[in-house]
Design an enzyme around this catalytic site. Structure first.
Site, PDB file in Angstrom:
ATOM      1  N   LYS A   1       0.851  -1.199   0.000  1.00 14.16           N
ATOM      2  CA  LYS A   1       0.000   0.000   0.000  1.00 14.16           C
ATOM      3  C   LYS A   1       0.882   1.243   0.000  1.00 14.16           C
ATOM      4  CE  LYS A   1      -2.402   1.770   3.667  1.00 14.16           C
ATOM      5  NZ  LYS A   1      -2.378   3.244   3.665  1.00 14.16           N
TER       6      LYS A   1
ATOM      7  N   LYS B   1      -7.506   8.112  -1.423  1.00 18.92           N
ATOM      8  CA  LYS B   1      -8.767   8.632  -0.890  1.00 18.92           C
ATOM      9  C   LYS B   1      -9.294   9.805  -1.709  1.00 18.92           C
ATOM     10  CE  LYS B   1      -8.020   7.050   3.850  1.00 18.92           C
ATOM     11  NZ  LYS B   1      -6.606   6.671   3.920  1.00 18.92           N
TER      12      LYS B   1
ATOM     13  N   HIS C   1     -11.684  12.372  -3.707  1.00 14.03           N
ATOM     14  CA  HIS C   1     -13.027  12.961  -3.586  1.00 14.03           C
ATOM     15  C   HIS C   1     -13.007  14.305  -4.296  1.00 14.03           C
ATOM     16  CE1 HIS C   1     -16.408  14.840  -1.010  1.00 14.03           C
ATOM     17  NE2 HIS C   1     -16.901  14.212  -2.051  1.00 14.03           N
TER      18      HIS C   1
ATOM     19  N   GLY D   1     -17.292  14.614 -10.217  1.00  6.91           N
ATOM     20  CA  GLY D   1     -17.262  13.329 -10.911  1.00  6.91           C
ATOM     21  C   GLY D   1     -16.254  13.257 -12.039  1.00  6.91           C
TER      22      GLY D   1
ATOM     23  N   THR E   1     -13.498  14.909 -12.579  1.00  6.22           N
ATOM     24  CA  THR E   1     -12.112  14.914 -12.092  1.00  6.22           C
ATOM     25  C   THR E   1     -11.765  13.557 -11.496  1.00  6.22           C
ATOM     26  OG1 THR E   1     -12.263  17.274 -11.699  1.00  6.22           O
ATOM     27  CG2 THR E   1     -10.528  16.113 -10.521  1.00  6.22           C
TER      28      THR E   1
ATOM     29  N   GLN F   1      -2.921   3.708  16.923  1.00  7.67           N
ATOM     30  CA  GLN F   1      -4.156   3.003  16.573  1.00  7.67           C
ATOM     31  C   GLN F   1      -4.941   2.725  17.854  1.00  7.67           C
ATOM     32  OE1 GLN F   1      -5.290   2.609  13.645  1.00  7.67           O
ATOM     33  NE2 GLN F   1      -3.708   2.081  12.155  1.00  7.67           N
TER      34      GLN F   1
HETATM   35  O1  C5P Z   1       1.388   1.248  10.923  1.00  8.76           O
HETATM   36  P1  C5P Z   1      -0.046   0.785  10.874  1.00  8.76           P
HETATM   37  O2  C5P Z   1      -0.174  -0.733  10.806  1.00  8.76           O
HETATM   38  O3  C5P Z   1      -0.902   1.412  11.931  1.00  8.76           O
HETATM   39  O4  C5P Z   1      -0.528   1.326   9.458  1.00  8.76           O
HETATM   40  C1  C5P Z   1      -1.848   1.225   9.037  1.00  8.76           C
HETATM   41  C2  C5P Z   1      -1.996   1.826   7.685  1.00  8.76           C
HETATM   42  O5  C5P Z   1      -3.360   1.840   7.352  1.00  8.76           O
HETATM   43  C3  C5P Z   1      -1.536   3.266   7.582  1.00  8.76           C
HETATM   44  O6  C5P Z   1      -1.037   3.446   6.257  1.00  8.76           O
HETATM   45  C4  C5P Z   1      -2.787   4.072   7.798  1.00  8.76           C
HETATM   46  O7  C5P Z   1      -2.765   5.303   7.137  1.00  8.76           O
HETATM   47  C5  C5P Z   1      -3.800   3.172   7.134  1.00  8.76           C
HETATM   48  N1  C5P Z   1      -5.160   3.371   7.568  1.00  8.76           N
HETATM   49  C6  C5P Z   1      -5.572   3.274   8.885  1.00  8.76           C
HETATM   50  N2  C5P Z   1      -6.873   3.462   9.221  1.00  8.76           N
HETATM   51  C7  C5P Z   1      -7.757   3.743   8.266  1.00  8.76           C
HETATM   52  C8  C5P Z   1      -7.372   3.839   6.928  1.00  8.76           C
HETATM   53  C9  C5P Z   1      -6.055   3.646   6.618  1.00  8.76           C
HETATM   54  O8  C5P Z   1      -4.770   3.007   9.767  1.00  8.76           O
HETATM   55  N3  C5P Z   1      -9.013   3.879   8.582  1.00  8.76           N
END
Ligand code: C5P
Length: 234
Positions: A36, A65, A67, A70, A72, A187
């Site tokens: 990703k 992500k 937004h 349409g 564009t 997180q």
């Molecule tokens: O390092 P970590 O495992 O927390 O990374 C999670 C990845 O997922 C990061 O790239 C973060 O931006 C992405 N992400 C997230 N939560 C979301 C959408 C994307 O943690 N809702």
């Protein structure tokens, strides 16, 4: 067709340069097939690097992500398709989702972000919404399904509920994954790889537990083994 455990792991290349990303991809070798790329690397040469990765047989999830109006969105989606990406995120607004789905071509699949996981009910109110996170996630998941969106990004906590709305037709991609004992970092709503698979996730996005590990490859292999064991049980 069941997805192979190894192909369910998407490693987030949250790194500041293409050189750092190249070094990480080299260390992970054939342990990892899916990467990703988000804002940080995309805006530092990562879009051209995405094409290098797809050319080398890796799959790429561009977490941009989108937004916008349409037209564009549609033109942007066409350009992303030419990079050979597999997944591209858009915000789950009906106009945006419709434009992205209609413009996708080749192997590109569109994922919708229902509500950002950093938002709670108060943040939604501050942004002008008269809805709870739970109800808005459900509304948008249903809209995404109706519009033919290929998958959804959701927190592992939301996965079981979202899975019940979209049945098996859409791919569920969940970040916020932490193997037991790993540092949560910023997180807040985390699950182990096994619990996320049990909740209905198809793909797991993992960043720091792999890219910040002393041995990234061993960490990736441990997560893949956990995915394989959980997938067998579910
Ligand atoms: O390092 P970590 O495992 O927390 O990374 C999670 C990845 O997922 C990061 O790239 C973060 O931006 C992405 N992400 C997230 N939560 C979301 C959408 C994307 O943690 N809702």
């Amino acid at each position: 067709m069941p997805i192979k455990p190894r192909d369910r792991l998407i490693v987030a290349l949250d790194l500041s340069s293409v050189e750092a990303a190249e070094a990480m991809v080299a260390r992970l070798g054939d342990a990892v097939s899916f990467y990703k790329i988000g804002y940080q690397l995309a805006f530092a040469g990562g879009l051209a690097y995405a094409q290098t990765l797809t050319g080398a047989g890796k799959r790429v999830f561009l977490d941009l992500k989108l937004h916008d109006i349409g037209n564009t969105v549609a033109q942007g989606v066409k350009s992303v398709a030419r990079l050979g990406a597999t997944f591209l995120t858009v915000h789950a607004y009906p106009q945006t989702m419709r434009a992205a789905v209609e413009a996708r071509e080749g192997n590109l699949r569109i994922l919708a972000v229902t509500v950002l996981t950093s938002y709670d009910d108060r943040d939604l109110k501050a942004a002008g919404y008269d809805a709870t996170v739970t109800s808005l996630v459900a509304t948008r998941a249903e809209q995404a399904r109706t519009l033919g969106v290929d998958g959804l990004v959701c927190s592992p906590e939301e996965a079981a509920n979202v899975r019940s709305i979209v049945a098996t037709e859409m791919a569920l991609v969940t970040p916020g994954i932490r193997p037991a004992g790993a540092d949560a970092g910023d997180q807040k709503r985390i699950m182990t790889p096994a619990a996320a698979i049990a909740a209905g996730a198809d793909y797991l996005v993992v960043g720091r537990p792999i890219v910040a590990a002393a041995d990234p490859r061993a960490s990736a292999e441990a997560i893949i083994a956990e995915i394989a064991a959980a997938a067998k049980e579910n």
